[in-house]
Design a protein around this motif. Sequence first.
Motif, PDB file in Angstrom:
ATOM      1  N   VAL A  58       5.724  -6.169 -15.691  1.00 10.46           N
ATOM      2  CA  VAL A  58       6.565  -5.205 -14.693  1.00 10.46           C
ATOM      3  C   VAL A  58       7.750  -4.234 -14.705  1.00 10.46           C
ATOM      4  CG1 VAL A  58       9.698  -5.732 -15.489  1.00 10.46           C
ATOM      5  CG2 VAL A  58       7.660  -8.155 -15.530  1.00 10.46           C
ATOM      6  N   LEU A  59       7.878  -3.613 -16.406  1.00 11.33           N
ATOM      7  CA  LEU A  59       7.932  -1.655 -16.029  1.00 11.33           C
ATOM      8  C   LEU A  59       6.950  -1.539 -14.614  1.00 11.33           C
ATOM      9  CD1 LEU A  59       8.914  -1.120 -19.435  1.00 11.33           C
ATOM     10  CD2 LEU A  59      10.431  -1.617 -17.446  1.00 11.33           C
ATOM     11  N   LYS A  60       6.082  -1.869 -15.867  1.00 13.38           N
ATOM     12  CA  LYS A  60       5.039  -0.520 -14.073  1.00 13.38           C
ATOM     13  C   LYS A  60       5.318  -0.557 -12.681  1.00 13.38           C
ATOM     14  CE  LYS A  60       1.177  -0.286 -17.538  1.00 13.38           C
ATOM     15  NZ  LYS A  60      -0.216  -0.579 -18.491  1.00 13.38           N
ATOM     16  N   THR A  61       5.592  -2.042 -12.352  1.00 13.92           N
ATOM     17  CA  THR A  61       5.529  -1.923 -11.378  1.00 13.92           C
ATOM     18  C   THR A  61       7.023  -1.888 -10.327  1.00 13.92           C
ATOM     19  OG1 THR A  61       4.258  -4.928 -11.493  1.00 13.92           O
ATOM     20  CG2 THR A  61       6.254  -4.281  -9.542  1.00 13.92           C
ATOM     21  N   LEU A  62       7.969  -1.673 -11.842  1.00 13.54           N
ATOM     22  CA  LEU A  62       9.525  -1.084 -11.127  1.00 13.54           C
ATOM     23  C   LEU A  62       8.798   0.152 -11.178  1.00 13.54           C
ATOM     24  CD1 LEU A  62      12.036  -2.966 -13.175  1.00 13.54           C
ATOM     25  CD2 LEU A  62      11.609  -2.719 -10.681  1.00 13.54           C
ATOM     26  N   TYR A  67       9.023   5.126  -7.866  1.00 14.16           N
ATOM     27  CA  TYR A  67       8.773   6.287  -7.677  1.00 14.16           C
ATOM     28  C   TYR A  67       8.134   6.273  -5.464  1.00 14.16           C
ATOM     29  CZ  TYR A  67       5.577   9.721  -6.851  1.00 14.16           C
ATOM     30  OH  TYR A  67       4.372  10.922  -6.873  1.00 14.16           O
ATOM     31  N   GLN A  68       7.817   4.999  -5.143  1.00 13.20           N
ATOM     32  CA  GLN A  68       7.817   5.101  -3.770  1.00 13.20           C
ATOM     33  C   GLN A  68       8.900   4.938  -2.793  1.00 13.20           C
ATOM     34  OE1 GLN A  68       4.403   5.092  -2.153  1.00 13.20           O
ATOM     35  NE2 GLN A  68       6.106   5.544  -0.267  1.00 13.20           N
ATOM     36  N   THR A  72      10.087   8.281   0.133  1.00 13.52           N
ATOM     37  CA  THR A  72      10.625   8.083   1.075  1.00 13.52           C
ATOM     38  C   THR A  72      12.252   8.948   1.848  1.00 13.52           C
ATOM     39  OG1 THR A  72      11.294   5.730   0.676  1.00 13.52           O
ATOM     40  CG2 THR A  72       9.145   5.764   1.878  1.00 13.52           C
ATOM     41  N   LEU A  73      12.891   8.597   0.141  1.00 14.38           N
ATOM     42  CA  LEU A  73      14.379   8.849   0.886  1.00 14.38           C
ATOM     43  C   LEU A  73      14.194  10.357   0.406  1.00 14.38           C
ATOM     44  CD1 LEU A  73      16.969   8.679   0.358  1.00 14.38           C
ATOM     45  CD2 LEU A  73      17.225   8.414  -2.508  1.00 14.38           C
ATOM     46  N   ASP A  74      13.321  10.958  -0.081  1.00 11.47           N
ATOM     47  CA  ASP A  74      13.235  12.295  -0.282  1.00 11.47           C
ATOM     48  C   ASP A  74      12.744  12.380   2.038  1.00 11.47           C
ATOM     49  OD1 ASP A  74      13.642  13.026  -2.477  1.00 11.47           O
ATOM     50  OD2 ASP A  74      11.795  12.821  -3.276  1.00 11.47           O
ATOM     51  N   SER A  75      11.759  12.024   2.654  1.00 16.41           N
ATOM     52  CA  SER A  75      11.913  12.603   4.022  1.00 16.41           C
ATOM     53  C   SER A  75      13.010  11.694   4.204  1.00 16.41           C
ATOM     54  CB  SER A  75      10.587  11.397   3.755  1.00 16.41           C
ATOM     55  OG  SER A  75      10.110  11.577   5.313  1.00 16.41           O
ATOM     56  N   ILE A 235      19.366  10.098  -7.906  1.00 13.52           N
ATOM     57  CA  ILE A 235      19.761  10.189  -9.337  1.00 13.52           C
ATOM     58  C   ILE A 235      18.980   9.035  -9.907  1.00 13.52           C
ATOM     59  CG2 ILE A 235      20.941  10.446 -11.236  1.00 13.52           C
ATOM     60  CD1 ILE A 235      23.039  12.258  -9.312  1.00 13.52           C
ATOM     61  N   ILE A 236      20.143   8.465  -8.977  1.00 11.07           N
ATOM     62  CA  ILE A 236      19.839   6.617  -9.803  1.00 11.07           C
ATOM     63  C   ILE A 236      17.893   5.692  -9.720  1.00 11.07           C
ATOM     64  CG2 ILE A 236      19.859   4.449 -10.151  1.00 11.07           C
ATOM     65  CD1 ILE A 236      22.708   4.852  -8.698  1.00 11.07           C
ATOM     66  N   ILE A 237      17.280   6.599  -9.006  1.00 12.53           N
ATOM     67  CA  ILE A 237      15.966   6.267  -8.845  1.00 12.53           C
ATOM     68  C   ILE A 237      15.130   7.195  -9.735  1.00 12.53           C
ATOM     69  CG2 ILE A 237      13.524   6.887  -6.727  1.00 12.53           C
ATOM     70  CD1 ILE A 237      16.075   5.714  -4.886  1.00 12.53           C
ATOM     71  N   ASP A 238      15.720   8.435  -9.983  1.00  7.91           N
ATOM     72  CA  ASP A 238      14.808   9.170 -10.740  1.00  7.91           C
ATOM     73  C   ASP A 238      15.355   8.920 -12.307  1.00  7.91           C
ATOM     74  OD1 ASP A 238      13.685  11.170  -9.258  1.00  7.91           O
ATOM     75  OD2 ASP A 238      15.240  12.246  -8.626  1.00  7.91           O
TER      76      ASP A 238
END
Length: 248
Positions: A58-62, A67-68, A72-75, A235-238
């Motif tokens: 689950v952690l790997k999938t999250l 990460y993806q 997309t958010l940076d773009s 920030i939360i994503i990171d």
Amino acid sequence: MIKFFRKIRQNLLLEGKTGKYLKYAIGEIILVVIGFLIALSINNWNEERKELASESKVLKTLNAEFYQNSITLDSVLLELNRMEQSLSFVFLNIQPNPNLDFSPKQLDSILRNSFSDPYWTRSEYTLRNLESSGKLSTLTSEELKSKLYEWSLVATDITDKDSDATKGFNNLLNFYRENGSLRNLDEGGWIISEGRSSLEYDHFKFFTDIVFENIIDDCLVYTRQRILRYKKAKIIIDQVIALTQTEK
């Protein structure tokens, strides 16, 4: 094995060795209990190992999903920042006597950048599955569960602000449609390649129009609100990415 122990007990009874029989029976019970506890411990260990393996998956999938989302958010943030700069430039030049030293084509390029509506399409498939299955509460890290909850709140807020921003964008687009030349604004894109309009138009007049100023004001407010919320989401994503990092 059971028959062997039973035979021993029978022999002790036949020989009248009641004391030894009782001691043996007690010892046998203790052995059975110990065996049961060992089996239970092994079973629990196996279940814990399975749960750890499941959580690791689950952690790997999250981690991959967030990460993806980060990419997309940076773009989208790059597009929003460009849009904000164009809107700010237009807003500052709305004056009684604007001094716009641009050709019509250059001005159209500036205006075109002001009504972009970049939309962040993010994935929440894994998180939604965890919530619906009840597995979210079983995650080991309390900090991760807290961040995922915080993420859900921010994502909902972003959806609301995106909706407001789209309304502002549509108002600006309708203004251009009713008062100017969309063909000329679209010229710099790859869809309209037929050239500029031969009809008369004047996009310079927008810069003395109070209705235009109000619409630009709305779009600028919405865009800056989106940027602030997207940065908070970043920030939360990171943080989620760091908390879901597992050994390869």
